[in-house]
Design a protein around this motif. Structure first.
Motif, PDB file in Angstrom:
ATOM      1  N   PRO A 186     -22.255 -12.178 -67.143  1.00 12.25           N
ATOM      2  CA  PRO A 186     -22.789 -10.821 -67.403  1.00 12.25           C
ATOM      3  C   PRO A 186     -21.813  -9.713 -67.005  1.00 12.25           C
ATOM      4  O   PRO A 186     -21.669  -8.720 -67.740  1.00 12.25           O
ATOM      5  N   THR A 187     -21.146  -9.871 -65.861  1.00 11.23           N
ATOM      6  CA  THR A 187     -20.174  -8.855 -65.434  1.00 11.23           C
ATOM      7  C   THR A 187     -19.031  -8.757 -66.437  1.00 11.23           C
ATOM      8  O   THR A 187     -18.580  -7.658 -66.783  1.00 11.23           O
ATOM      9  N   LEU A 188     -18.562  -9.911 -66.912  1.00 11.86           N
ATOM     10  CA  LEU A 188     -17.475  -9.929 -67.900  1.00 11.86           C
ATOM     11  C   LEU A 188     -17.901  -9.228 -69.188  1.00 11.86           C
ATOM     12  O   LEU A 188     -17.142  -8.423 -69.751  1.00 11.86           O
ATOM     13  N   ILE A 189     -19.100  -9.509 -69.651  1.00  9.68           N
ATOM     14  CA  ILE A 189     -19.570  -8.929 -70.916  1.00  9.68           C
ATOM     15  C   ILE A 189     -19.629  -7.400 -70.824  1.00  9.68           C
ATOM     16  O   ILE A 189     -19.080  -6.692 -71.687  1.00  9.68           O
ATOM     17  N   PHE A 190     -20.282  -6.899 -69.779  1.00 12.51           N
ATOM     18  CA  PHE A 190     -20.455  -5.445 -69.697  1.00 12.51           C
ATOM     19  C   PHE A 190     -19.141  -4.741 -69.337  1.00 12.51           C
ATOM     20  O   PHE A 190     -18.895  -3.614 -69.780  1.00 12.51           O
ATOM     21  N   GLY A 191     -18.290  -5.392 -68.533  1.00 13.71           N
ATOM     22  CA  GLY A 191     -17.003  -4.783 -68.202  1.00 13.71           C
ATOM     23  C   GLY A 191     -16.094  -4.662 -69.414  1.00 13.71           C
ATOM     24  O   GLY A 191     -15.505  -3.605 -69.669  1.00 13.71           O
ATOM     25  N   ALA A 192     -15.990  -5.748 -70.179  1.00  8.44           N
ATOM     26  CA  ALA A 192     -15.163  -5.714 -71.391  1.00  8.44           C
ATOM     27  C   ALA A 192     -15.748  -4.768 -72.431  1.00  8.44           C
ATOM     28  O   ALA A 192     -15.009  -4.085 -73.162  1.00  8.44           O
ATOM     29  N   GLU A 193     -17.094  -4.710 -72.515  1.00  9.88           N
ATOM     30  CA  GLU A 193     -17.732  -3.836 -73.497  1.00  9.88           C
ATOM     31  C   GLU A 193     -17.471  -2.363 -73.178  1.00  9.88           C
ATOM     32  O   GLU A 193     -17.215  -1.549 -74.083  1.00  9.88           O
ATOM     33  N   ALA A 194     -17.524  -2.013 -71.876  1.00 12.87           N
ATOM     34  CA  ALA A 194     -17.237  -0.621 -71.499  1.00 12.87           C
ATOM     35  C   ALA A 194     -15.811  -0.243 -71.867  1.00 12.87           C
ATOM     36  O   ALA A 194     -15.560   0.853 -72.402  1.00 12.87           O
ATOM     37  N   THR A 195     -14.871  -1.138 -71.622  1.00 13.41           N
ATOM     38  CA  THR A 195     -13.472  -0.859 -71.965  1.00 13.41           C
ATOM     39  C   THR A 195     -13.274  -0.802 -73.473  1.00 13.41           C
ATOM     40  O   THR A 195     -12.541   0.041 -73.990  1.00 13.41           O
ATOM     41  N   ARG A 196     -13.942  -1.711 -74.198  1.00 16.66           N
ATOM     42  CA  ARG A 196     -13.810  -1.727 -75.662  1.00 16.66           C
ATOM     43  C   ARG A 196     -14.361  -0.433 -76.265  1.00 16.66           C
ATOM     44  O   ARG A 196     -13.757   0.145 -77.170  1.00 16.66           O
ATOM     45  N   ARG A 197     -15.514   0.015 -75.741  1.00 22.16           N
ATOM     46  CA  ARG A 197     -16.084   1.267 -76.261  1.00 22.16           C
ATOM     47  C   ARG A 197     -15.161   2.443 -75.956  1.00 22.16           C
ATOM     48  O   ARG A 197     -14.997   3.347 -76.779  1.00 22.16           O
ATOM     49  N   GLY A 198     -14.559   2.440 -74.768  1.00 24.40           N
ATOM     50  CA  GLY A 198     -13.616   3.511 -74.446  1.00 24.40           C
ATOM     51  C   GLY A 198     -12.416   3.503 -75.367  1.00 24.40           C
ATOM     52  O   GLY A 198     -11.936   4.562 -75.793  1.00 24.40           O
ATOM     53  N   ALA A 199     -11.916   2.297 -75.691  1.00 22.42           N
ATOM     54  CA  ALA A 199     -10.765   2.187 -76.594  1.00 22.42           C
ATOM     55  C   ALA A 199     -11.098   2.673 -77.993  1.00 22.42           C
ATOM     56  O   ALA A 199     -10.241   3.169 -78.722  1.00 22.42           O
ATOM     57  N   SER A 200     -12.376   2.522 -78.392  1.00 18.82           N
ATOM     58  CA  SER A 200     -12.806   2.940 -79.731  1.00 18.82           C
ATOM     59  C   SER A 200     -13.253   4.393 -79.770  1.00 18.82           C
ATOM     60  O   SER A 200     -13.686   4.867 -80.824  1.00 18.82           O
ATOM     61  N   GLY A 201     -13.217   5.068 -78.613  1.00 17.01           N
ATOM     62  CA  GLY A 201     -13.656   6.455 -78.570  1.00 17.01           C
ATOM     63  C   GLY A 201     -15.156   6.611 -78.522  1.00 17.01           C
ATOM     64  O   GLY A 201     -15.683   7.701 -78.797  1.00 17.01           O
ATOM     65  N   MET A 202     -15.873   5.539 -78.189  1.00 16.94           N
ATOM     66  CA  MET A 202     -17.335   5.584 -78.140  1.00 16.94           C
ATOM     67  C   MET A 202     -17.797   5.894 -76.720  1.00 16.94           C
ATOM     68  O   MET A 202     -17.037   5.822 -75.756  1.00 16.94           O
ATOM     69  N   GLU A 203     -19.069   6.215 -76.590  1.00 21.62           N
ATOM     70  CA  GLU A 203     -19.663   6.483 -75.283  1.00 21.62           C
ATOM     71  C   GLU A 203     -19.798   5.159 -74.519  1.00 21.62           C
ATOM     72  O   GLU A 203     -20.272   4.154 -75.061  1.00 21.62           O
ATOM     73  N   PHE A 204     -19.359   5.124 -73.243  1.00 19.71           N
ATOM     74  CA  PHE A 204     -19.308   3.856 -72.509  1.00 19.71           C
ATOM     75  C   PHE A 204     -20.147   3.874 -71.231  1.00 19.71           C
ATOM     76  O   PHE A 204     -19.971   3.024 -70.365  1.00 19.71           O
ATOM     77  N   THR A 205     -21.057   4.844 -71.117  1.00 15.76           N
ATOM     78  CA  THR A 205     -21.845   4.954 -69.887  1.00 15.76           C
ATOM     79  C   THR A 205     -22.834   3.805 -69.713  1.00 15.76           C
ATOM     80  O   THR A 205     -23.011   3.290 -68.605  1.00 15.76           O
ATOM     81  N   THR A 206     -23.461   3.397 -70.817  1.00 15.03           N
ATOM     82  CA  THR A 206     -24.498   2.361 -70.711  1.00 15.03           C
ATOM     83  C   THR A 206     -23.977   1.048 -70.121  1.00 15.03           C
ATOM     84  O   THR A 206     -24.589   0.494 -69.195  1.00 15.03           O
ATOM     85  N   PRO A 207     -22.839   0.488 -70.609  1.00 14.16           N
ATOM     86  CA  PRO A 207     -22.331  -0.746 -69.968  1.00 14.16           C
ATOM     87  C   PRO A 207     -21.991  -0.542 -68.492  1.00 14.16           C
ATOM     88  O   PRO A 207     -22.180  -1.465 -67.692  1.00 14.16           O
ATOM     89  N   LEU A 208     -21.511   0.653 -68.138  1.00  9.44           N
ATOM     90  CA  LEU A 208     -21.208   0.909 -66.730  1.00  9.44           C
ATOM     91  C   LEU A 208     -22.479   0.903 -65.879  1.00  9.44           C
ATOM     92  O   LEU A 208     -22.455   0.449 -64.723  1.00  9.44           O
ATOM     93  N   ILE A 209     -23.573   1.427 -66.438  1.00 10.25           N
ATOM     94  CA  ILE A 209     -24.850   1.412 -65.699  1.00 10.25           C
ATOM     95  C   ILE A 209     -25.304  -0.034 -65.451  1.00 10.25           C
ATOM     96  O   ILE A 209     -25.741  -0.384 -64.346  1.00 10.25           O
ATOM     97  N   PHE A 210     -25.168  -0.891 -66.470  1.00  6.34           N
ATOM     98  CA  PHE A 210     -25.529  -2.297 -66.286  1.00  6.34           C
ATOM     99  C   PHE A 210     -24.612  -2.959 -65.256  1.00  6.34           C
ATOM    100  O   PHE A 210     -25.055  -3.782 -64.444  1.00  6.34           O
ATOM    101  N   LEU A 211     -23.323  -2.621 -65.295  1.00  5.43           N
ATOM    102  CA  LEU A 211     -22.383  -3.168 -64.301  1.00  5.43           C
ATOM    103  C   LEU A 211     -22.790  -2.754 -62.886  1.00  5.43           C
ATOM    104  O   LEU A 211     -22.778  -3.572 -61.961  1.00  5.43           O
ATOM    105  N   ALA A 212     -23.135  -1.466 -62.730  1.00  3.03           N
ATOM    106  CA  ALA A 212     -23.546  -0.972 -61.414  1.00  3.03           C
ATOM    107  C   ALA A 212     -24.809  -1.680 -60.945  1.00  3.03           C
ATOM    108  O   ALA A 212     -24.952  -2.015 -59.756  1.00  3.03           O
TER     109      ALA A 212
END
Length: 218
Positions: free
Chosen positions: A169-195
């Motif tokens: 789960p940590t890997l999924i949400f961590g990589a997803e937050a970075t991927r969304r940032g790379a695509s210029g998308m909003e990345f707050t939601t994966p960070l909330i799940f990580l927290a």
């Protein structure tokens, strides 16, 4: 707890490999990936978030078996179990020492290593935030696995088998937050799940790991 944390940091510094082992592995992985998948920038940019997070995860895994093993071998773990401080606090201090010596250098170096993988500039902040928020969960879950396998001969492989599924789960949400940032998308939601994952491990793992240590020390 603070004295135990400082002791583990001092031992890791004197041992030499505490800070450099994971960092060296992370660098080698990021250097080898372009040779394996090819030098095309678009391909590297697309896979960089996942590669960086997998690299950080595996680098943290390298030193997990040292969290309790050395103390078990020299008898210090028995003294900790009978010390005035709660064993849960000792688990928290040792997991914090593991995070400082193994994960924190990766967080600092990740943007630099991202250059090797053509990580887009806009993904640097999401990468830093995701690693900073998510890697404490890796150390806490690793401490639990180390507590379960302490005292077992050649328990490193078993430790990896126990811990790696918990890292997903940590890997999924961590990589997803970075991927969304790379695509210029909003990345707050994966960070909330990580927290949420990190807070959950901080609340539960000290008790579970302390119980596993008490069983293994009987």
């Amino acid at each position: 707890m603070i004295a135990l944390l400082m002791r583990d940091l001092t031992l890791a510094t004197r041992a030499g490999g505490g800070f450099g082992l994971g960092l060296g592995f992370f660098l080698i992985l990021c250097t080898l990936v372009p040779f394996g998948v090819g030098p095309e920038g678009e391909t590297l940019s697309r896979i960089a978030p996942g590669i960086l997070w997998v690299g950080a995860l595996l680098a943290c895994l390298l030193s997990l078996d040292r969290i309790f093993a050395l103390d078990y071998e020299d008898g210090s773990l028995d003294l900790l179990a009978t010390a005035p401080i709660p064993l849960e606090g000792a688990v928290l201090a040792k997991a914090a020492a593991h995070w400082i010596t193994s994960a924190l250098p990766l967080v600092v170096a990740a943007p630099l290593f991202g250059l090797l993988l053509q990580l887009p500039r806009q993904a640097v902040i999401p990468l830093l935030l995701s690693l900073l928020i998510g890697t404490p969960a890796l150390s806490m879950l690793g401490a639990f696995g180390a507590a379960l396998t302490v005292g077992l001969r050649r328990g490193g492989l078993l430790l990896s088998l126990l811990v790696l599924p918990l890292y997903v789960p940590t890997l999924i949400f961590g990589a997803e937050a970075t991927r969304r940032g790379a695509s210029g998308m909003e990345f707050t939601t994966p960070l909330i799940f990580l927290a949420a994952i990190t807070l959950l491990t901080l609340a539960l793992i000290p008790f579970a790991a302390a119980a596993a240590l008490r069983i293994n020390l009987r």
